[in-house]
Design an enzyme around this catalytic site. Sequence first.
Site, PDB file in Angstrom:
ATOM      1  N   ARG A  51       1.124  -1.396  -0.327  1.00 25.36           N
ATOM      2  CA  ARG A  51      -0.207  -0.313   0.286  1.00 25.36           C
ATOM      3  C   ARG A  51       0.509   0.954  -0.041  1.00 25.36           C
ATOM      4  NH1 ARG A  51       3.109   1.895   3.025  1.00 25.36           N
ATOM      5  NH2 ARG A  51       2.685   1.909   4.613  1.00 25.36           N
ATOM      6  N   HIS A  58       1.717   8.136  10.748  1.00 26.99           N
ATOM      7  CA  HIS A  58       2.572   7.852  12.540  1.00 26.99           C
ATOM      8  C   HIS A  58       1.031   8.229  12.873  1.00 26.99           C
ATOM      9  CE1 HIS A  58       6.520   6.051  12.221  1.00 26.99           C
ATOM     10  NE2 HIS A  58       6.492   7.154  10.794  1.00 26.99           N
ATOM     11  N   ASP A  60      -2.074   6.073  12.399  1.00 27.48           N
ATOM     12  CA  ASP A  60      -3.306   4.660  12.823  1.00 27.48           C
ATOM     13  C   ASP A  60      -3.073   4.437  13.944  1.00 27.48           C
ATOM     14  OD1 ASP A  60      -0.475   4.305  12.494  1.00 27.48           O
ATOM     15  OD2 ASP A  60      -1.092   2.487  11.671  1.00 27.48           O
ATOM     16  N   GLY A 162       9.095   1.559   1.995  1.00 22.53           N
ATOM     17  CA  GLY A 162       7.594   1.991   2.657  1.00 22.53           C
ATOM     18  C   GLY A 162       6.968   1.896   2.066  1.00 22.53           C
ATOM     19  N   ASP A 210      -2.034  -0.388   7.064  1.00 30.27           N
ATOM     20  CA  ASP A 210      -1.193  -1.169   6.547  1.00 30.27           C
ATOM     21  C   ASP A 210      -1.756  -2.409   6.237  1.00 30.27           C
ATOM     22  OD1 ASP A 210       0.821   0.106   6.874  1.00 30.27           O
ATOM     23  OD2 ASP A 210       2.759  -0.505   7.253  1.00 30.27           O
TER      24      ASP A 210
END
Length: 507
Positions: A51, A58, A60, A162, A210
């Site tokens: 994703r 930073h 979630d 990432g 994620d």
Amino acid sequence: MAESVPLVSSPNEVYPEAARAVQAQRWEHLESKFFELYGRKADFISRSPGRVNIIGEHIDYMLYEVLPMAVTVDMLLAVSVSNFPISTVRIANVDSKFGPRTFELPTTGDLEIDSSAHEWSNYFKAGLRGAIELLRKKGLAAGNNPVGMDILVDGTVPSGAGLSSSAAFVCASALASLVANGEEKVYKKELINLAIVSERYVGVNSGGMDQSASVLGLEGNALYIKFKPSLDAQPVSFPKSNPELTFVIAKSFVQADKHTTGPVNYNLRVVECTLAAKILAKKHELTLPEDNGPLGSTLRGFQDTYFAKQDCTTGHAEQLQKCIDIVKQDLSKEEGYTRDDIAEILGISIEELVQKYMTRFPIRAERFQLRNRALHVFSESLRVFKFMDLLDNAPTEVPEEFLQKIGSLMNESQASCRDLFDCSCPELDVLCDVAKAHGSYGSRLTGAGWGGCSIHLLSQDKVDEIQQAWRKEYYDKYKPGLSEDQLENAIVASKPGNGAVLYKLLE
């Protein structure tokens, strides 16, 4: 959200048209290699993608809303149930640099995972362990007598880029393990919650963005993901424009490995944000509720508890702005807080502080930057709110001013990641600066940061210009040793893709 992971009959149902021919060959190759390796056909293939995050970095794991999208690159696991006398897993990878592994499954207790070792098969073990725990919780026999499996992995999500290769691997592994052990339907929400916890077995204090994006991805749509009061995802489409808008992902070729750098980067940020919430609560004489944050308390918990006590109907945006003001007033140590400082404020011993917040996922720091981390979380959450408000009220014909507004929020996000959260790096900053100088509306890092990838919102007619600018002003200058193949794959124009699927080969 009660829907199950879809069963597909062809890879063509998974990928956009432009990728189907290449992906069909890849799936056929995986099946043939599986037969070559194990001497029989695979029973099924589980698939979960990587994703990119458009905005909401930073936050979630502090239970704030985010806006990611699934991408085409993914993890594929070809699986066959084996019938060894002792349940055994044999796992191999089409990439020979990841050597084959074999391990036996326990009938009692947990599957052991050495989270201190950076071992590729640990990500499969993490998904499998979570699946076994779920089966036991359901009271199913497979929980105490899990089947053996032969597995062949093919991953195209680059590690440390990432794009969340770890979540894609864990999600695909958990899905495969549940199906192999007799689960005919795997519900998406159940899989996500399982995978969030499972990834922590490899030493990463992950949130839920994620895994949610990987499982719930929907072609053509980003996802507005909420974690409170419970997990929920809303498909989000971007307005039409002329020229058409596109997202371009650019690799920095700086590897960002959450596992190995966790003690000073990712896991440390989770601890800092959690401690910021605890200290703010202490200063306002509040008791934070136990919630789904990695360490049980979150800044979202502080916000909700604080305003519940005020007994007011302040809107979410106004609440976030008030939280920013509270942080500036109450977390005044700009130089950071020592362990002594934090323990004194919370009224606990240093030993208790370390045991409660710094042992499960060890961290290294002399000073904890609570002020800046909390300022980032609250301001980033406010940017996500503003971003969604713009999309929800987008005009039919999008003016330039609208594109500049959503782009500026992405640019502000990058500045906050760089200056308050310290999760950018010089290479990512250059990629973003070059893109903005050549017409990108918004440019920011995506994923945990400290390297990896950047994401850029631009009109289709600017793609070639920005690609050429990156080649000249970044890749040739800062990464001169890259091969032509690496350069060709360094920049990808991407649209939102589909999430996890299951493909059965044998009935």
